[in-house]
Every structure is written in structure tokens, then in C-alpha cells.
Design a protein around this motif. Structure first.
Motif, mmCIF file in Angstrom:
data_model
loop_
_atom_site.group_PDB
_atom_site.id
_atom_site.type_symbol
_atom_site.label_atom_id
_atom_site.label_comp_id
_atom_site.label_asym_id
_atom_site.label_seq_id
_atom_site.Cartn_x
_atom_site.Cartn_y
_atom_site.Cartn_z
ATOM 1 N N PHE A 136 0.878 -1.170 0.000
ATOM 2 C CA PHE A 136 0.000 0.000 0.000
ATOM 3 C C PHE A 136 0.915 1.220 0.000
ATOM 4 O O PHE A 136 1.570 1.511 0.997
ATOM 5 N N LEU A 137 1.004 1.926 -1.122
ATOM 6 C CA LEU A 137 1.882 3.079 -1.288
ATOM 7 C C LEU A 137 1.075 4.354 -1.073
ATOM 8 O O LEU A 137 0.193 4.680 -1.868
ATOM 9 N N VAL A 138 1.363 5.072 0.012
ATOM 10 C CA VAL A 138 0.550 6.222 0.413
ATOM 11 C C VAL A 138 1.445 7.449 0.580
ATOM 12 O O VAL A 138 2.048 7.653 1.626
ATOM 13 N N ASP A 139 1.572 8.226 -0.497
ATOM 14 C CA ASP A 139 2.328 9.478 -0.454
ATOM 15 C C ASP A 139 1.868 10.339 -1.629
ATOM 16 O O ASP A 139 2.102 9.992 -2.778
ATOM 17 N N ARG A 140 1.226 11.449 -1.335
ATOM 18 C CA ARG A 140 0.673 12.314 -2.387
ATOM 19 C C ARG A 140 1.739 13.013 -3.219
ATOM 20 O O ARG A 140 1.457 13.538 -4.282
ATOM 21 N N ASN A 141 2.970 13.046 -2.747
ATOM 22 C CA ASN A 141 4.016 13.817 -3.415
ATOM 23 C C ASN A 141 4.910 12.992 -4.322
ATOM 24 O O ASN A 141 5.876 13.523 -4.867
ATOM 25 N N LEU A 142 4.630 11.729 -4.490
ATOM 26 C CA LEU A 142 5.481 10.888 -5.330
ATOM 27 C C LEU A 142 5.300 11.231 -6.808
ATOM 28 O O LEU A 142 4.194 11.526 -7.260
ATOM 29 N N SER A 143 6.390 11.144 -7.541
ATOM 30 C CA SER A 143 6.312 11.377 -8.985
ATOM 31 C C SER A 143 5.705 10.147 -9.664
ATOM 32 O O SER A 143 5.731 9.036 -9.117
ATOM 33 N N THR A 144 5.196 10.360 -10.850
ATOM 34 C CA THR A 144 4.642 9.250 -11.628
ATOM 35 C C THR A 144 5.717 8.203 -11.901
ATOM 36 O O THR A 144 5.450 7.005 -11.835
ATOM 37 N N ASN A 145 6.948 8.624 -12.164
ATOM 38 C CA ASN A 145 8.037 7.677 -12.414
ATOM 39 C C ASN A 145 8.310 6.787 -11.202
ATOM 40 O O ASN A 145 8.559 5.589 -11.343
ATOM 41 N N THR A 146 8.260 7.373 -10.024
ATOM 42 C CA THR A 146 8.497 6.598 -8.800
ATOM 43 C C THR A 146 7.369 5.590 -8.592
ATOM 44 O O THR A 146 7.616 4.425 -8.252
ATOM 45 N N ILE A 147 6.144 6.026 -8.826
ATOM 46 C CA ILE A 147 4.998 5.125 -8.675
ATOM 47 C C ILE A 147 5.079 3.998 -9.702
ATOM 48 O O ILE A 147 4.876 2.822 -9.366
ATOM 49 N N MET A 148 5.407 4.338 -10.931
ATOM 50 C CA MET A 148 5.486 3.304 -11.965
ATOM 51 C C MET A 148 6.635 2.332 -11.698
ATOM 52 O O MET A 148 6.545 1.155 -12.040
ATOM 53 N N GLU A 149 7.679 2.785 -11.063
ATOM 54 C CA GLU A 149 8.770 1.879 -10.662
ATOM 55 C C GLU A 149 8.262 0.897 -9.610
ATOM 56 O O GLU A 149 8.570 -0.294 -9.649
ATOM 57 N N ALA A 150 7.464 1.395 -8.669
ATOM 58 C CA ALA A 150 6.864 0.507 -7.662
ATOM 59 C C ALA A 150 5.931 -0.501 -8.329
ATOM 60 O O ALA A 150 5.921 -1.687 -7.967
ATOM 61 N N VAL A 151 5.158 -0.051 -9.326
ATOM 62 C CA VAL A 151 4.263 -0.955 -10.067
ATOM 63 C C VAL A 151 5.089 -2.049 -10.747
ATOM 64 O O VAL A 151 4.758 -3.235 -10.669
ATOM 65 N N ARG A 152 6.185 -1.651 -11.399
ATOM 66 C CA ARG A 152 7.034 -2.620 -12.100
ATOM 67 C C ARG A 152 7.629 -3.645 -11.127
ATOM 68 O O ARG A 152 7.578 -4.847 -11.365
ATOM 69 N N ILE A 153 8.160 -3.174 -10.009
ATOM 70 C CA ILE A 153 8.803 -4.061 -9.032
ATOM 71 C C ILE A 153 7.780 -5.034 -8.448
ATOM 72 O O ILE A 153 8.041 -6.237 -8.348
ATOM 73 N N CYS A 154 6.619 -4.519 -8.060
ATOM 74 C CA CYS A 154 5.587 -5.391 -7.480
ATOM 75 C C CYS A 154 5.079 -6.398 -8.509
ATOM 76 O O CYS A 154 4.837 -7.555 -8.188
ATOM 77 N N SER A 155 4.916 -5.965 -9.743
ATOM 78 C CA SER A 155 4.457 -6.857 -10.805
ATOM 79 C C SER A 155 5.463 -7.981 -11.035
ATOM 80 O O SER A 155 5.078 -9.142 -11.170
ATOM 81 N N GLU A 156 6.759 -7.652 -11.080
ATOM 82 C CA GLU A 156 7.792 -8.668 -11.280
ATOM 83 C C GLU A 156 7.804 -9.698 -10.160
ATOM 84 O O GLU A 156 8.150 -10.851 -10.377
ATOM 85 N N ARG A 157 7.437 -9.280 -8.964
ATOM 86 C CA ARG A 157 7.463 -10.176 -7.807
ATOM 87 C C ARG A 157 6.081 -10.706 -7.452
ATOM 88 O O ARG A 157 5.878 -11.267 -6.390
ATOM 89 N N ASN A 158 5.133 -10.479 -8.362
ATOM 90 C CA ASN A 158 3.775 -10.987 -8.218
ATOM 91 C C ASN A 158 3.098 -10.518 -6.923
ATOM 92 O O ASN A 158 2.469 -11.290 -6.216
ATOM 93 N N LYS A 159 3.246 -9.235 -6.627
ATOM 94 C CA LYS A 159 2.627 -8.632 -5.448
ATOM 95 C C LYS A 159 1.608 -7.593 -5.907
ATOM 96 O O LYS A 159 1.858 -6.831 -6.832
#
Length: 180
Positions: A84-107
Motif C-alpha cells: 500500500f503506497l501512500v504518499d501524495r508527493n510521489l512522482s509518476t516515475n516513482t509510482i510506476m517503478e513501484a508498479v514494475r517491481i511489485c508486478s515482477e514479484r507478483n505482489k
């Protein structure tokens, strides 16, 4: 329709009771973030108002894609079902990196993202928690404890109902055959 509503209420009641009695049925969640929004999520989860989400760890959100790449993978243990990523100030690139990492690890990943309409992902859906916009990213191999549990309960109830109703149907068919 009333029977469907009744079964849904009954199923939710049973699932909630099972989650209280067996915490392992809850989604083990890593909360990335701090501040008021993260506290709202933590409180709602602790009160059982986030559909079986149990927060086992909270870490401040990583502020850059590089920091996300370096630190998030170490936190994604086999115990982690959801991030659960909760930070209103994150850039789209940072969020998409989290999406990529979680997707690769099936989370699975839920993200507080006020601009969530700008994202498109076939594995994402939007939601609101106390006025906080949340985007949910399912892992490619969709694992959903709620779906499995509802399926198990539905099959169990249908099987028991069939066993209970079968003798009654047999008696009714014999009675109608002898009456005609």
C-alpha cells in the motif's frame, strides 16, 4: 434478489468472523508512507474496515525511482501479499517503478494517487478510502484471498443445500407421481 442480498450479507459476515478468528486469512500488507493519509489507512485497517487488509509493517515511502529500486525489493518477502503506497508527493516515475517491481514479484499494489485518471493499466482499478483516491494494481498472476474464500463458501453452501433439499425433492416427486 432478496436471497442474493441475504447470501452476500451472510458471506461477508462469515468472512469477517473468519478473519478475526484466523488472522492468516487477511492480506498481509506492507504500508509505504507516513503522514495523515497513511495514518487513515492504518486506522481503517486496524478497525477491519479495509476488507481483510492487515498491516504488518510500515516504512516511509521511497521518494525516487532509484531509491524504490534499491529498497523495495528487500521488503517484498514471501509474507507480503500487498503493498500500500501512500504518499501524495510521489512522482509518476516513482509510482510506476513501484508498479514494475511489485508486478515482477507478483505482489498486488495499492497507490494513493490523486492524478490516478492519467494512468492506464489493464491490471488497475480505482477506489476511494475516506475521500483518499486509491489505485489498485493487481499482479499479473491474480491472487485474491477473498475470491478463493467466497468460492469455497459458495461451493460449501451449495453442496449442503443440495444434500438437505434432495430428500425433500424426492418425496415431492413420489407424492406427485402417486397423486396422478
Amino acid at each position: 434478489i432478496p436471497f442474493t442480498v441475504l447470501m452476500r450479507v451472510l458471506t461477508n459476515f462469515v468472512i469477517s468472523g473468519l478473519r478475526i478468528r484466523y488472522p492468516s486469512l487477511c492480506t498481509s500488507t506492507l504500508l509505504l508512507g507516513s503522514g495523515a493519509d497513511a495514518e487513515v489507512i492504518r486506522q481503517r485497517a486496524s478497525l477491519g474496515k479495509l476488507k481483510g487488509i492487515r498491516i504488518y509493517n510500515q516504512v516511509p515511502a521511497f521518494q525516487s525511482p532509484k531509491e524504490m529500486r534499491e529498497k523495495l525489493p528487500d521488503l517484498l518477502t514471501p509474507k507480503t501479499d500487498l503493498v500500500f503506497l501512500v504518499d501524495r508527493n510521489l512522482s509518476t516515475n516513482t509510482i510506476m517503478e513501484a508498479v514494475r517491481i511489485c508486478s515482477e514479484r507478483n505482489k498486488a499494489l495499492k497507490v494513493l494517487f490523486p492524478r490516478f485518471l492519467t494512468l492506464y493499466n489493464p491490471y488497475s482499478s480505482g477506489d476511494m478510502v475516506d475521500g483518499i483516491p486509491i489505485v489498485h494494481f493487481s499482479p499479473p498472476e491474480f491472487i485474491n484471498n477473498d475470491r478463493k474464500m467466497r468460492r469455497y463458501i459458495s461451493v460449501t453452501i451449495a453442496s449442503v443445500s443440495a444434500v438437505v433439499v434432495a430428500p425433500l425433492m424426492f418425496i415431492i416427486s413420489i407424492a406427485s407421481a402417486t397423486a396422478s
